[in-house]
Design an enzyme around this catalytic site. Structure first.
Site, mmCIF file in Angstrom:
data_model
loop_
_atom_site.group_PDB
_atom_site.id
_atom_site.type_symbol
_atom_site.label_atom_id
_atom_site.label_comp_id
_atom_site.label_asym_id
_atom_site.label_seq_id
_atom_site.Cartn_x
_atom_site.Cartn_y
_atom_site.Cartn_z
ATOM 1 N N SER A 163 1.373 -1.161 -0.053
ATOM 2 C CA SER A 163 0.294 0.017 0.351
ATOM 3 C C SER A 163 0.718 1.056 -0.067
ATOM 4 O O SER A 163 -0.138 2.465 -0.274
ATOM 5 C CB SER A 163 -1.031 0.381 1.300
ATOM 6 O OG SER A 163 -1.978 -0.991 0.708
ATOM 7 N N LYS A 219 0.873 3.601 -2.722
ATOM 8 C CA LYS A 219 -0.609 4.754 -2.865
ATOM 9 C C LYS A 219 -0.412 5.727 -2.427
ATOM 10 O O LYS A 219 -0.620 6.491 -3.545
ATOM 11 C CB LYS A 219 -2.082 4.269 -1.915
ATOM 12 C CG LYS A 219 -2.395 2.866 -2.092
ATOM 13 C CD LYS A 219 -3.109 2.872 -0.919
ATOM 14 C CE LYS A 219 -4.210 1.397 -1.670
ATOM 15 N NZ LYS A 219 -3.733 -0.076 -1.192
ATOM 16 N N TYR A 273 -2.914 -1.716 -10.864
ATOM 17 C CA TYR A 273 -2.937 -1.751 -9.256
ATOM 18 C C TYR A 273 -2.558 -3.060 -8.921
ATOM 19 O O TYR A 273 -1.003 -2.458 -7.451
ATOM 20 C CB TYR A 273 -4.217 -1.927 -8.703
ATOM 21 C CG TYR A 273 -4.671 -1.604 -7.009
ATOM 22 C CD1 TYR A 273 -4.605 -0.792 -6.674
ATOM 23 C CD2 TYR A 273 -5.123 -3.531 -6.642
ATOM 24 C CE1 TYR A 273 -4.152 -0.458 -5.063
ATOM 25 C CE2 TYR A 273 -5.116 -3.491 -5.175
ATOM 26 C CZ TYR A 273 -5.461 -1.688 -4.673
ATOM 27 O OH TYR A 273 -5.211 -1.866 -2.805
ATOM 28 N N TYR A 299 -4.819 2.299 7.468
ATOM 29 C CA TYR A 299 -5.364 2.007 7.712
ATOM 30 C C TYR A 299 -6.379 2.536 8.648
ATOM 31 O O TYR A 299 -6.681 3.270 8.922
ATOM 32 C CB TYR A 299 -4.823 0.434 7.626
ATOM 33 C CG TYR A 299 -4.394 0.153 7.258
ATOM 34 C CD1 TYR A 299 -4.756 -0.237 5.456
ATOM 35 C CD2 TYR A 299 -2.662 -0.193 7.511
ATOM 36 C CE1 TYR A 299 -3.868 -1.013 4.408
ATOM 37 C CE2 TYR A 299 -1.593 -1.245 6.086
ATOM 38 C CZ TYR A 299 -2.442 -1.165 4.298
ATOM 39 O OH TYR A 299 -1.293 -1.594 4.030
ATOM 40 N N VAL A 303 1.203 -3.559 4.302
ATOM 41 C CA VAL A 303 0.712 -4.939 4.595
ATOM 42 C C VAL A 303 2.040 -6.127 4.377
ATOM 43 O O VAL A 303 2.398 -6.534 5.012
ATOM 44 C CB VAL A 303 0.496 -5.956 4.445
ATOM 45 C CG1 VAL A 303 -1.332 -5.119 4.749
ATOM 46 C CG2 VAL A 303 -0.019 -6.272 2.983
#
Lengths: 303, 303, 303, 303
Positions: free
Chosen positions: B64, B67, B187, B239, B257
């Site tokens: 992530s 992102k 992605y 998160y 993660v």
């Protein structure tokens, strides 16, 4: 930096927009009758310089800004134990408040949503006379007397069915120790504090001074605690617009439906803006614009 | 400040805890087989000073953290238009993700939840070859070649039923322009980037330099855009523990993660920690401890 | 009781309202172009008496009514094991569908919501050729050939992003065994069955005869199973208006967005009404009125 | 049919299971001390035949079964106007109760969840002395005096924080006309009615006789209203197990946490079972088994 001309400039810029958009909170008469076309701003630097402009001495109902001071009192008397029944995460959105309270067994998401502030107040009630102590704290921070607006407090109590619901809901999970009516009486009084921009800029001075009281030379909070209060303001301080505030303004803020917003620039200054007309998220419309102008003009931001 | 001894000290402090608690992500084999007992840390200051310790050169799956770079690419190509289909508020908690996506008609809460990153990726796909551009961007920022781990990308694709669900759910609201499979292929590749701590400390260097590329002297983002990315990291980057990170660490962070966390001290430095074992919120357990130690030792914080 | 005049009377009563209110489903062209001003009704009693009126022989897309037959097939091949992954409770409201699916770990609330029917279809796919078997079952029950409308099936597949999302979401919880695309191909074909009121009144005949097939003398379901299907129709058969149907009509019903509704009077008769214009809950507006008229005129009700 | 031997047979069958599983409601002392190992059953047919067995004359707290009688009173005094503030749909599950109440602006889903019964009680309070009228109604239906258990009523009041929350939450939406405390005093008394199986079988007699009072020859409700009450019992009468009850038992039922369940076979009989130990859904464990045995032995079902 010379702040007085900056504040005056902001007042002049916003003057044409006074009362043009947004809506004054109208759930109780005492708030509904506040004229929309008002705007005030005040700040106080770490080293005691003050600047103020517009309706900076007009008292208004501080409402949810009081959650900041209640949290401060709670951290002082309970330390980390305060967090046993209160979370530190943003709540997502208004829709979720009760879902989350149910899903999380009566533990409110953070101390700046109503449920969280009621839970903090319950702890304060267990430790002393939380109404008197709030007045003492704020009068000391402002260096002048601060009062409750008893009409507002009475109106809040007479119409506060949702807060009664929240208090009883948490109590049904065993998360409120005191009588709900007693806790809410204190909570409604805290919300009903009448203060002005100059007073609130002073009263939040400890938040830009690592916890140091602006007048008495003692630490109200430790440096670490102070940073944490600022962090909570940034992530949770402005209802469901915390992300938007961080994105557009970039300062820890706490707002109230009376139209006030306090903001902190750590190690620099504390600041209060006020204008009664609110946007759809319950934050002061011109207050937000003023904070955007202030950060644009000064370049101040935590980011 | 001399950072190298500080980082070495952190490595030494955490050494006894390596692999003792937390859980390595195990939803795909390539992640599940990463040995838990690893820890790396690296930083790069605004003026180009670098420090690194522990397993700082072991490549890991950035997941992530990608992102953040996808958002940066999206802001570059689309400017404010990017925000027409993506929000800027924290999402509350994992449970709410789909509720919110449904209640908010397919508009994800922010670009750092999966749905939001998939929506950003859809925009990137409309504007060019988003896989190649990501490699070009990161290789430039790191001053050395960066690659996708194709095994990880293939595993993500083979097991990514929830992401397929998210993509199709948004598309059912008319909020995804391209073919969902095409968007997800990009992605999943972005998530499968293999980088190490030193590379990520460099790659995030523009975030502590008001958007300035660390090597080529150009602005990757404007100062204003950079502040906004930092604000989003602080309110939404970790998160459902964003409030906790702000409270305990007080820096804009983005976690993955794979066990990596990048952090930014605006105007000072960018930093990456890595340790594969995660806590219940999906953030690296020792990574969080390392960041707490780092802020405690250096006194650095945005608050 | 003489049913033919009752049905003709209902047709005459509703004639002036044809096409006056409600909205034809328009999410795919093949449904959107169905003229709204149509109404048909047909019934078949336990002892084989038939009555029909209006547009009772115009074929329409049965859509969710197919869930009833898929469930019947599932109960035949799997018995009680079918219920290991599918619940039997009403779902509350549309808003909740995904919340519940998430909260309940991919187990759909009942076999009559989309997620539940997709889960049933997955079981059918594991046991045989569920498209061919459906045609065989229905052609036998109707005593005449029944077909899929391939244009509708293709349109459903081309636009069914939400169903793709549901299927993949359940698969992410390990609750779908087969390839999602394969399952949805069958599901979309079942929804695309073209039948008319007379056929559906016949096809549901086993539900008013304790499970006995209307033509071949065998039990399609046991008496106990049949009661249970009727119970599920009453509590879950009409989207989020099941309570309203029970309150106003008092019969087990299953509706589809093609405008059809089948109803069962246990031990008496099965019945089908059809009119394409839907109300806000997705049920046929005139179909509901026709059922209210029918129960008022005949005094038939399970209560 | 000879019912007395059937009921005795059910008592004999369940005897070995008495007190073996389930949990007596323990949220107030008066309920917590009820011995678990009790079971009673009683019925009354349309034509006045009575049968009863086991602990059929032991009084118990009827709790939510009172919602049935409050609804009946509300339909009598208000007719269809009652439904302006109360829905008629199943609520999905416990988790949703407050979500739905919030999403649906204080309008409860149906009259058989707590919020709905509190809303019905508010209407009754507006129309008269709802405590006295309940006693008059039930004493007439039972042909013998019925009383409140004042200890239970007082305990409910002392611990009913969640109900206080529900009442105030609805009032915050303007959906409760009277003082919440007054409404809840009536509601808690209704829940605290002490009755036995024979009395409840008689008291629900009008529901199997199209609304006809069992003793005075008048219609308590019209035939249409009676069907609707039965429909609501079937779709909403047993907390979050309504689908399961319909599936397994197939009769309109209303249960209470005191361990009682009433059931109706329209045009045949009304029935009450009681056993204090509850399953996870809050319904009497042996009560459910008894109803399954009864329908299996008699073949009675609405389906």
């Amino acid at each position: 930096m010379q702040f007085q001309p900056i504040l005056e400039d902001i007042v002049a810029t916003l003057q044409p927009q006074l009362g043009a958009a947004g809506r004054v909170a109208d759930y109780i008469p005492a708030l509904a009758r506040v004229p929309a076309a008002q705007f005030g701003i005040a700040l106080r630097t770490c080293d005691g310089q003050e600047a103020a402009a517009g309706d900076c001495r007009v008292p208004f109902s501080i409402q949810s800004i009081s959650k900041l001071f209640a949290l401060t009192m709670g951290m002082r008397v309970m330390g980390d134990a305060l967090w046993q029944r209160i979370g530190r995460e943003p709540s997502g959105n208004p829709f979720n408040s009760l879902v989350q309270l149910e899903a999380e067994q009566g533990t409110p998401r953070n101390p700046f949503i109503n449920a969280g502030a009621i839970a903090v107040t319950d702890r304060l009630v267990s430790h002393g006379d939380a109404k008197a102590e709030m007045l003492t704290l704020l009068s000391g921070l402002c260096n002048e007397p601060v009062h409750f607006d008893e009409e507002v407090a009475a109106s809040e109590a007479a119409t506060g069915f949702r807060n009664i619901a929240l208090g009883n809901f948490m109590k049904s999970f065993g998360k409120i120790d005191n009588d709900v009516a007693t806790v809410l009486d204190v909570y409604f009084h805290h919300c009903a504090l009448a203060m002005n921009c100059v007073q609130l800029a002073r009263a939040t001075g400890y938040l830009c001074r690592d916890g140091l009281h602006p007048y008495n030379g003692h630490h109200l909070l430790t440096e670490r605690q102070t940073r944490r209060v600022n962090a909570l303001m940034l992530t949770c301080g402005t209802y469901d617009a915390a992300g938007e505030f961080a994105f557009l303004i970039g300062l820890p803020c706490k707002s109230g439906v009376g139209g006030g917003i306090v903001a902190v620039v750590p190690d620099h200054l504390s600041l209060c803006v006020w204008s009664p007309a609110l946007d759809a998220t319950g934050n002061s419309l011109l207050g937000m614009k003023a904070l955007e102008l202030f950060t644009a003009k000064t370049g101040l931001s935590v980011f």
